[in-house]
Design an enzyme around this catalytic site. Structure first.
Site, PDB file in Angstrom:
ATOM      1  N   GLY A  11       0.939  -0.485  -0.055  1.00  0.00           N
ATOM      2  CA  GLY A  11      -0.281  -0.098  -0.021  1.00  0.00           C
ATOM      3  C   GLY A  11       0.858   1.026   0.287  1.00  0.00           C
ATOM      4  CE  LYS A  14       5.243  -2.945  -4.458  1.00  0.00           C
ATOM      5  NZ  LYS A  14       3.966  -3.491  -2.868  1.00  0.00           N
ATOM      6  CB  THR A  15       1.120   0.110  -8.585  1.00  0.00           C
ATOM      7  OG1 THR A  15       1.636  -1.541  -8.524  1.00  0.00           O
ATOM      8  CG2 THR A  15       0.477  -0.532 -10.329  1.00  0.00           C
ATOM      9  CE  LYS A  36       2.774  -6.970  -8.400  1.00  0.00           C
ATOM     10  NZ  LYS A  36       2.742  -5.706  -7.824  1.00  0.00           N
ATOM     11  CG  LEU A 202      -2.122  12.315  -6.981  1.00  0.00           C
ATOM     12  CD1 LEU A 202      -1.374  11.376  -7.641  1.00  0.00           C
ATOM     13  CD2 LEU A 202      -2.315  13.574  -6.939  1.00  0.00           C
TER      14      LEU A 202
END
Length: 226
Positions: A11, A14-15, A36, A202
């Site tokens: 959480g 990273k993505t 990935k 964001l």
């Protein structure tokens, strides 16, 4: 140059940051691919949300098996998800996929699963995979209460394992975090690698927006000093 993106914990973002890095490198005119190696929590079509986002942020088309060699249905630790379906994660398969992607792109951004020491099989963890892939690491620090300890433990573990920290990103995951600037300052004082950017909270995570806060020239400067 390729980079391995890890986080202080699940959480941390990273993505989001991996996709932002892909966009930022693409703006420089580079061919980019996201990877990935291991994903857990895939749907019935062997699709994982992180992989979908990485492929969408890439400007080079690569096969799903190259981008995501291992995809497991159960959303649990990778070694447990693999064990459930009778599979053992083999690093040689992952390294082979990376080699293929490196031949197709100028930059490959590899997103890890979980944090630095997450087990991937019965004997090896994510840090072992980073070493096997031979990639410098970008650490995503999820800025929230407790992040100082998580970040500094991760950095110390990387030093102990002989991994190169190319840079880190402060990703504001808690809009109400108290004393954000002071926490970032504390990490800057204690982490030798460059701070590549501070990504603000964001409400709707947007990798294109996040890319605006990253300074890739700091990576180039760090490479020049090696």
């Amino acid at each position: 140059m390729s980079y391995f993106v890890t986080g202080t914990d699940t959480g941390a973002g990273k993505t989001l940051i991996s996709c932002a890095l892909l966009h930022a490198f693409a703006v420089q005119g580079k061919r980019v691919i996201g990877m990935k190696p291991v994903a857990a929590g895939c749907d019935e079509d062997d699709q994982h949300e992180d992989v979908v986002r990485l492929r969408a942020a890439s400007n080079v088309i690569a096969g799903k098996g190259q981008v995501n060699p291992y995809c497991f249905p159960r959303p649990v630790a990778p070694h447990l998800a693999a064990r459930f379906v009778g599979v053992s994660i083999n690093f040689s398969r992952i390294v082979e996929s990376l080699s293929e992607l490196n031949g197709m792109a100028d930059e490959v951004i590899v997103e890890g699963a979980g944090g630095l020491l997450v087990p991937l099989n019965e004997e090896q963890d994510s840090a072992d995979l980073m070493e096997e892939m031979g990639l410098p690491v970008i650490l995503v620090v999820g800025m929230r209460l407790g992040c100082l300890n998580h970040a500094l433990l991760t950095v110390d573990a990387m030093k102990w394992r002989g991994l190169k920290l190319a840079g880190w990103v402060a990703n504001e995951v808690d809009a109400d975090m108290s004393m954000l600037d002071e926490n970032v300052a504390a990490l800057r004082q204690r982490i030798a690698a460059p701070l590549l950017g501070i990504v603000p909270y964001l409400a709707q995570p947007d990798a294109l927006e996040a890319a605006k806060y990253l300074d890739l020239s700091l990576l180039e400067q760090a490479e020049a000093h090696d």
